[in-house]
Design an enzyme around this catalytic site. Structure first.
Site, short mmCIF file in Angstrom:
data_model
loop_
_atom_site.label_atom_id
_atom_site.label_comp_id
_atom_site.label_asym_id
_atom_site.label_seq_id
_atom_site.Cartn_x
_atom_site.Cartn_y
_atom_site.Cartn_z
N CYS A 144 1.05 -1.39 -0.42
CA CYS A 144 -0.08 0.48 -0.18
C CYS A 144 0.89 1.12 -0.08
O CYS A 144 1.72 1.48 0.53
CB CYS A 144 -1.07 0.17 1.31
SG CYS A 144 -1.96 -1.05 1.56
N ARG A 152 3.79 -0.40 -5.75
CA ARG A 152 3.11 -0.53 -3.99
C ARG A 152 1.99 -2.00 -3.98
O ARG A 152 1.67 -2.01 -2.85
CB ARG A 152 3.37 0.55 -2.61
CG ARG A 152 4.62 1.32 -2.85
CD ARG A 152 4.41 1.89 -1.46
NE ARG A 152 4.88 1.67 0.07
CZ ARG A 152 5.33 1.55 0.01
NH1 ARG A 152 7.31 1.53 -0.12
NH2 ARG A 152 4.81 0.55 1.81
N TRP A 194 -2.48 -2.65 -1.41
CA TRP A 194 -2.85 -3.86 -1.72
C TRP A 194 -3.42 -4.72 -0.52
O TRP A 194 -2.87 -4.47 -0.16
CB TRP A 194 -1.45 -4.43 -1.33
CG TRP A 194 -1.07 -5.78 -1.81
CD1 TRP A 194 -0.78 -5.94 -3.32
CD2 TRP A 194 -0.41 -6.71 -1.13
NE1 TRP A 194 -0.15 -7.26 -3.74
CE2 TRP A 194 -0.15 -7.79 -2.20
CE3 TRP A 194 -0.73 -7.07 -0.07
CZ2 TRP A 194 -0.27 -8.95 -1.06
CZ3 TRP A 194 -0.52 -8.69 0.36
CH2 TRP A 194 -0.31 -9.81 0.08
N ASN A 213 -0.90 2.35 5.90
CA ASN A 213 -0.29 0.80 5.00
C ASN A 213 0.10 -0.16 6.80
O ASN A 213 0.99 0.52 7.05
CB ASN A 213 1.01 1.51 4.46
CG ASN A 213 1.93 0.54 4.31
OD1 ASN A 213 1.38 -0.69 3.94
ND2 ASN A 213 3.55 0.84 4.01
N GLY A 214 -0.15 -1.61 6.36
CA GLY A 214 -0.14 -2.52 7.11
C GLY A 214 -1.41 -3.08 8.10
O GLY A 214 -2.42 -2.71 7.01
N GLU A 262 16.20 -17.90 -11.04
CA GLU A 262 15.92 -16.44 -10.69
C GLU A 262 14.93 -16.42 -12.55
O GLU A 262 13.75 -15.49 -12.56
CB GLU A 262 16.58 -15.56 -10.88
CG GLU A 262 16.61 -14.28 -11.46
CD GLU A 262 15.64 -13.38 -10.31
OE1 GLU A 262 15.62 -13.49 -9.43
OE2 GLU A 262 15.06 -12.14 -11.09
N LYS A 271 10.99 -14.73 -12.46
CA LYS A 271 10.66 -14.12 -13.18
C LYS A 271 9.86 -14.01 -14.04
O LYS A 271 8.71 -13.12 -14.65
CB LYS A 271 12.11 -13.29 -13.92
CG LYS A 271 12.48 -12.38 -14.05
CD LYS A 271 12.82 -10.96 -12.91
CE LYS A 271 12.08 -11.22 -11.70
NZ LYS A 271 13.55 -10.82 -10.51
N GLU A 306 6.45 -14.36 -12.62
CA GLU A 306 5.59 -13.20 -12.01
C GLU A 306 4.87 -12.28 -12.88
O GLU A 306 3.83 -11.62 -12.16
CB GLU A 306 6.07 -12.88 -10.87
CG GLU A 306 8.09 -11.82 -11.36
CD GLU A 306 7.99 -11.58 -10.53
OE1 GLU A 306 9.85 -11.19 -10.25
OE2 GLU A 306 7.51 -10.65 -9.13
N HIS A 357 16.77 -37.03 -10.35
CA HIS A 357 15.50 -37.46 -8.48
C HIS A 357 14.71 -37.54 -8.77
O HIS A 357 13.66 -37.47 -7.16
CB HIS A 357 16.60 -36.66 -7.87
CG HIS A 357 18.26 -37.02 -7.67
ND1 HIS A 357 18.62 -38.35 -7.83
CD2 HIS A 357 19.03 -36.12 -7.84
CE1 HIS A 357 19.89 -38.19 -7.37
NE2 HIS A 357 19.86 -37.07 -7.57
N LYS A 370 5.30 -4.18 -5.05
CA LYS A 370 6.93 -3.74 -5.26
C LYS A 370 7.33 -4.52 -4.13
O LYS A 370 8.58 -5.02 -3.27
CB LYS A 370 7.74 -2.67 -5.55
CG LYS A 370 8.72 -2.65 -6.39
CD LYS A 370 9.38 -3.53 -7.54
CE LYS A 370 10.63 -3.14 -7.33
NZ LYS A 370 11.63 -4.04 -7.90
#
Ligand code: M6R
Length: 615
Positions: A2, A27, A77, A103-104, A488, A492, A495, A511, A610
């Site tokens: 947020c 955010r 968010w 925010n939180g 990575e 990428k 997402e 395996h 982000k």
């Protein structure tokens, strides 16, 4: 997550707030809202979706009440309550006196809500934030205190993390800001103040800022700023000068921030090492950690803690440190570490890595490591963020603002800083002789040029991406320095394109995971020249035998792999240790173009934000 913005001053607040929200949209972007103090009342506008939806809504039908010099705004968010107009911030208290953005997470909101409901308060949303608005109103009314004292008393009852901005219509010249766990910065202009989750909405108005610390609150009253703790102790504001430039916050002609940031890497890697290496004397100089070199030399162990892409950079660092500084390294997910009872020795060095410097899990893990007596160093991109402020010492990566949700240039800047730290330690421990050190630094200095060169694979990668845009799954394989890259590359792709992808250590395939391979499975191999090359070729043959579609990232001119692979991406040759700097670029481009061809929202992928400032 947020983003929150506030403005109090002589300007019209609306444009400042909306522009601020656009800057903070990285955010979270589930809903957006603004409250303006207009004609003695709050006009609250909120909409599910992006800031653009809110602007459109206001432009089309609701502009009459947006004028006024005091306001707050929020981009969300979602945590408590689905994304909707009803759950969007700002939230008004039942009596309409208080408006708040947050925010939180308020962890004990249910018990507070129960008490307030019994007192007759009505709740419109499912959020924890509306509970706080009503709690403040209740205290203000019953304790007959002013708004700042009501906020302070309310916060004494609250458990959780927050950055909040609060206004009361009874006190139109006051804005109250407070924080625990979530970031907030206050910019001071001439007779005006700007408040935001980070400095990006502030930088074009003023460079003079103060970052609030945990359990501090700021009261802006009649154009004066006072800072005190939630326990009512007055503090002196510590003003800092922002270094950020506005053009770093624009797309600069690129269609997406992610592509801009991929192409920015020759510059960002160079900036990460600028002034830090001296090839002639074979020396790495890292001013930020100079006083901790002795501790590093004497450490028996390094623990690296991070999340997501930063964790992958940490895994690369494990290979660096073990190869060049002969020190055992553990790499930990912050979200696991913080809830275990990890064994930490006083002479352990803990390195936390974070682009944003605000990741809640990393911050909590850092605090745990400190409580247990370890020395904590930070690798961070955002100057002045919570993590670098909480560490004992650290290294800034200087990649510049990274705005696309998918981390790209932050990763290559992090591995640059980590390799420098490792070489610095190797020098101190006399593990590397001058000649070898010179060779490594010379090679490192060439990396920005080689990254510029590897960016030319753009068109090749684009074609491959088009072929695979409808794939349902992807596998990424790497060995040694290539293994963290495989993880990575997969992160990428998933997402931003929403294709299921997994990264594996190549040798682990047999395996179990090789059972996934059939003629529909694209398998990306990091197959550059290096000590494990022969093994990579064997693994590639195994996948070929099972008809997997092989996409190989290989060293330029490697005819051998060209014969085996179905698709090839040639990259400039470099030493094994420097390979991650170069090979990460085509992986980033592959994710970008696949997402582009699938019509995904690249800079703002679904469900993500982000900065992950909630646990
Ligand atoms: O800001 P941080 O580096 O602490 O963030 C950690 C992760 O949330 C982040 O790297 C995330 O995995 C990226 N969006 C991946 O591209």
């Amino acid at each position: 997550m947020c983003g929150i913005v506030g403005y109090i001053g002589n300007k019209e607040a609306w444009p400042v707030l909306v522009k601020g929200l656009e800057r903070l949209e990285y955010r979270g972007y589930d809903s957006a809202g603004v409250a303006i103090l207009h004609g003695g009342n709050f006009s609250v506008y909120k909409k599910k979706g992006r800031v653009a939806e809110l602007s459109k809504f206001v432009k089309n039908e609701n502009k009459e009440n947006i004028f006024g010099g005091v306001g707050i705004a929020h981009t969300r968010w979602a945590t408590h309550g689905e994304p909707s107009d009803r759950n969007a911030h700002p939230h008004l208290s039942s009596g309409g006196d208080i408006v708040i953005v947050h925010n939180g997470i308020i962890e004990n909101y249910l018990s507070i809500k129960k008490i307030l409901t019994e007192k007759g308060y009505k709740f419109i949303s499912d959020t924890d934030t509306e509970v706080l608005a009503n709690l403040i109103e209740d205290i203000k009314k019953n304790a007959r205190v002013n708004i700042d004292e009501a906020v302070r008393l309310a916060l004494k009852q609250v458990v959780g993390a927050y950055a909040i901005i609060v206004l009361s219509k009874d006190d139109p010249n006051t804005m109250v800001i407070a924080k625990v766990g979530s970031p907030v910065v206050i910019g001071m202009g001439r007779g005006e103040f700007f408040v935001a989750s980070d400095a990006t909405p502030i930088v074009e108005y003023t460079k003079k800022v103060v970052y609030l610390e945990d359990r501090e609150m700021a009261i802006i009253k009649n154009k004066k700023l006072t800072i005190k703790t939630i326990d009512n102790k007055i503090k002196n504001p510590y003003f800092q000068k922002l270094q950020m430039k506005i053009d770093e916050l624009e797309k600069g002609g690129f269609p997406h921030f992610m592509l801009k940031e991929i192409f920015d890497q020759p510059r960002s890697i160079e900036d990460s090492m600028r002034g830090r290496i001296n090839i002639k004397n074979a020396v790495v100089k890292l001013g930020g950690i100079e006083n901790y070199l002795d501790k590093l030399v004497n450490a028996k162990r390094i623990l690296i803690i991070a999340c997501g892409t930063s964790w992958h950079a940490g895994l690369e660092a494990k290979y660096f440190f073990e190869e060049f500084s002969l020190i055992p390294v553990g790499v930990e997910y912050a979200s696991e570490f913080r809830y275990r009872n990890p064994v930490i020795y006083k002479d352990d060095i803990v390195i936390v890595i974070s682009q944003s410097g605000e990741t809640a899990d990393t911050l909590a893990a850092l605090q745990l490591a400190k409580e247990k007596g370890a020395t904590v160093l930070g690798i961070c991109n955002v100057v002045g963020a919570s993590i670098p402020r909480a560490t004992d010492a650290g290294i800034y990566t200087h990649a510049g603002p990274e705005i696309g949700v998918a981390s790209t240039k932050a990763f290559t800047a992090q591995i640059t800083a980590l390799l420098l730290l490792c070489l610095c330690l190797a020098k101190e421990k006399n593990i590397l002789n001058k000649k070898r050190m010179k060779e490594l630094l010379t090679e490192l200095e060439k990396i920005p040029k080689k990254v510029k060169e590897v960016l030319k694979v753009d068109e090749v990668v684009k074609k491959i991406a088009k072929e695979f845009k409808n794939a349902k799954n992807f596998i990424f394989l790497g060995r040694g320095y290539g293994f963290p890259l495989a993880l990575e590359g997969a992160l990428k792709l998933k997402e931003i394109s929403y294709i299921h992808a997994e990264g594996f250590a190549m040798g682990e395939m047999k395996h179990g995971s090789i059972a996934l391979v059939d003629e529909n499975m694209p398998v990306v191999f990091i197959a550059t020249k290096g000590p494990l090359y022969e093994k990579v070729v064997s693994n590639m043959m195994e996948v070929k035998a099972r008809k997997g579609k092989i996409i190989a990232i290989l060293s330029k001119g490697d005819k051998n792999i060209k014969k085996i692979a179905d698709y090839v991406i040639e990259i400039p040759e470099t030493s094994d240790v420097m390979m991650p700097f170069i090979a990460s670029i085509p992986l980033q481009l592959l994710a970008y173009y696949v997402a582009l061809f699938r019509g995904c929202d690249i800079d703002k992928p679904r469900n993500l934000a982000k900065s992950v400032t909630v646990e």
